[in-house]
Scaffold this active site. Structure first.
Site, PDB file in Angstrom:
ATOM      1  N   SER A 190      -8.822   1.895   2.158  1.00 17.20           N
ATOM      2  CA  SER A 190      -9.231   0.703   1.425  1.00 17.20           C
ATOM      3  C   SER A 190      -8.893   0.888  -0.042  1.00 17.20           C
ATOM      4  O   SER A 190      -8.964   1.997  -0.567  1.00 17.20           O
ATOM      5  CB  SER A 190     -10.744   0.467   1.588  1.00 17.20           C
ATOM      6  OG  SER A 190     -11.155  -0.692   0.891  1.00 17.20           O
ATOM      7  N   LYS A 217     -13.468   2.514   9.346  1.00 15.08           N
ATOM      8  CA  LYS A 217     -12.783   1.489   8.557  1.00 15.08           C
ATOM      9  C   LYS A 217     -12.956   0.101   9.195  1.00 15.08           C
ATOM     10  O   LYS A 217     -13.079  -0.909   8.492  1.00 15.08           O
ATOM     11  CB  LYS A 217     -11.301   1.828   8.436  1.00 15.08           C
ATOM     12  CG  LYS A 217     -10.470   0.793   7.650  1.00 15.08           C
ATOM     13  CD  LYS A 217     -10.996   0.583   6.233  1.00 15.08           C
ATOM     14  CE  LYS A 217      -9.996  -0.096   5.318  1.00 15.08           C
ATOM     15  NZ  LYS A 217      -9.454  -1.358   5.783  1.00 15.08           N
ATOM     16  N   GLU A 262     -17.408  -6.091   5.002  1.00 19.25           N
ATOM     17  CA  GLU A 262     -16.708  -6.829   3.942  1.00 19.25           C
ATOM     18  C   GLU A 262     -16.709  -8.330   4.229  1.00 19.25           C
ATOM     19  O   GLU A 262     -16.913  -9.147   3.326  1.00 19.25           O
ATOM     20  CB  GLU A 262     -15.281  -6.291   3.854  1.00 19.25           C
ATOM     21  CG  GLU A 262     -14.383  -6.937   2.831  1.00 19.25           C
ATOM     22  CD  GLU A 262     -12.994  -6.359   2.948  1.00 19.25           C
ATOM     23  OE1 GLU A 262     -12.096  -7.076   3.428  1.00 19.25           O
ATOM     24  OE2 GLU A 262     -12.800  -5.180   2.579  1.00 19.25           O
ATOM     25  N   HIS A 278     -16.336  -0.995   8.195  1.00 21.58           N
ATOM     26  CA  HIS A 278     -16.242  -1.290   6.756  1.00 21.58           C
ATOM     27  C   HIS A 278     -15.722  -2.708   6.544  1.00 21.58           C
ATOM     28  O   HIS A 278     -16.270  -3.486   5.760  1.00 21.58           O
ATOM     29  CB  HIS A 278     -15.314  -0.258   6.109  1.00 21.58           C
ATOM     30  CG  HIS A 278     -14.805  -0.603   4.742  1.00 21.58           C
ATOM     31  ND1 HIS A 278     -13.781  -1.522   4.532  1.00 21.58           N
ATOM     32  CD2 HIS A 278     -15.144  -0.146   3.519  1.00 21.58           C
ATOM     33  CE1 HIS A 278     -13.536  -1.618   3.246  1.00 21.58           C
ATOM     34  NE2 HIS A 278     -14.338  -0.796   2.598  1.00 21.58           N
ATOM     35  N   ASN A 279     -14.661  -3.071   7.246  1.00 24.21           N
ATOM     36  CA  ASN A 279     -14.077  -4.394   7.065  1.00 24.21           C
ATOM     37  C   ASN A 279     -14.964  -5.490   7.634  1.00 24.21           C
ATOM     38  O   ASN A 279     -14.999  -6.602   7.100  1.00 24.21           O
ATOM     39  CB  ASN A 279     -12.689  -4.444   7.690  1.00 24.21           C
ATOM     40  CG  ASN A 279     -11.650  -3.753   6.828  1.00 24.21           C
ATOM     41  OD1 ASN A 279     -11.982  -2.855   6.056  1.00 24.21           O
ATOM     42  ND2 ASN A 279     -10.407  -4.156   6.948  1.00 24.21           N
ATOM     43  N   MET A 313       0.825  -1.214   0.000  1.00 26.73           N
ATOM     44  CA  MET A 313       0.000   0.000   0.000  1.00 26.73           C
ATOM     45  C   MET A 313       0.857   1.260   0.000  1.00 26.73           C
ATOM     46  O   MET A 313       0.665   2.157  -0.828  1.00 26.73           O
ATOM     47  CB  MET A 313      -0.919  -0.011   1.220  1.00 26.73           C
ATOM     48  CG  MET A 313      -1.967  -1.100   1.223  1.00 26.73           C
ATOM     49  SD  MET A 313      -3.415  -0.701   0.244  1.00 26.73           S
ATOM     50  CE  MET A 313      -4.284   0.362   1.399  1.00 26.73           C
TER      51      MET A 313
END
Length: 329
Positions: free
Chosen positions: A147, A199, A206, A202-203, A37
């Protein structure tokens, strides 16, 4: 003709485009941690004219980014010396002890008003603690839940930002470059810690979405009567279907390599965010059965053999470049 991955560009419409705004002026920043990243974020920034000073414990990673136009630093102190105040030091190091160690090494070299950014997948509770430590030195601490995985260099990164207004405004030129567009794909969530909190959720989501796809494809694979071409199913769903998504795009791409997923061990790792999300849901008395079950399924993958878990492992590899275990390991 083969469809282009991963974006579904057919969805774009002139009717939804906002007027183009002038780009903010380029800025200078230090990128600490040049893995999958961090290095690509540095490259995307440089493509848009920003100046990047890079550091990593791996000297070859520093050299690779330097070859692409960055200024390489042999140590954190040297990285700080290359930056003009007020400095921006953006950490892209693994969550946990590495963040604390990096912050500890940075603090003696920074001045009041400098900004430290944590762009990794840190637990928001650790972020709040670290922000307090930075504030004691007169520094601004900004958390950026990021992300985009290995696709971010070309497609842009989704970024959930937490921190003081003034510091986030100072970071705006970099954020607008890293995002898919100046006015989309990133947002200031609120006070410090809020970016990593969002986040984390969010994960967790996911996990649930990936689990549903993997189970559905496992059901179809098990229906031997129809001998379904699962890659064709995924391609069909990618356009017009209510379940179309980037994860489905990547599922179709993984299945291109063979729907039996031979060579992939059904071992699905987790990097922590799903666990944190489930714990937070319990603390808040919020029922989250889908996310919880998806987490438990990942734990189950380590003791049983199933197509569901092979496909989950393949999806993680597609969007994040996460390692998969081969069947001969």
């Amino acid at each position: 003709m083969r469809n282009t991955f991963p974006a579904q560009r057919a969805r774009r419409s002139n009717l939804t485009r906002s007027p183009k705004r002038p780009s903010p002026p380029p800025m200078q920043l230090g990128m600490i941690g040049l893995g999958k990243m961090g290095a690509n974020m540095g490259r995307r920034l440089m493509r848009d004219g920003h100046e990047v000073v890079g550091f990593d414990l791996d000297e070859s990673a520093v050299q690779a980014l330097e070859d692409d136009g960055a200024t390489g630093a042999p140590a954190l102190e040297a990285l700080v010396d290359e930056l003009e105040p007020p400095r921006v030091c953006w950490m892209m190091v693994p969550a946990g002890d590495a963040v604390d160690a990096t912050l500890g090494d940075l603090l003696p070299h920074l001045d009041e008003g400098d900004i430290v950014v944590d762009g990794g997948n840190s637990n928001y509770k650790d972020t709040l603690r670290r922000a307090g430590r930075a504030e004691e030195h007169g520094l601004h601490y900004v958390d950026v839940g990021t992300s985009g995985g290995v696709w971010g260099l070309e497609e842009g990164y989704s970024m959930m930002v937490g921190g003081p207004d003034a510091a986030v405004d100072q970071l705006r030129p970099a954020l607008t470059t890293l995002a898919p567009g100046p006015d989309k794909g990133w947002g200031h969530m609120g006070d410090v810690g809020s970016g990593h909190f969002v986040k984390m959720v969010h994960n967790g989501i996911e996990y649930g979405v990936m689990q549903a796809y993997a189970e559905g494809f496992d059901i179809m694979k098990s229906k031997e009567k129809f001998d379904l071409d699962l890659q064709k199913v995924a391609e069909t769903w990618r356009f017009g279907s209510v379940v179309r998504s980037w994860l489905l795009d990547l599922t179709a791409r993984a299945l291109e390599e063979g729907q039996d997923l031979s060579g992939i061990e059904p071992w699905v790792d987790d990097s922590g965010e799903g666990r944190w999300t489930v714990k937070e849901a319990i603390d808040l008395d919020v029922p989250a059965p889908v996310i919880t079950d998806a987490l438990i399924s990942r734990l189950d993958s380590r003791v049983e053999d199933s197509y569901t878990h092979k496909l989950l492992a393949a999806m993680r590899n597609q969007f994040g470049g996460h390692d998969v275990k081969s069947s001969d390991e």
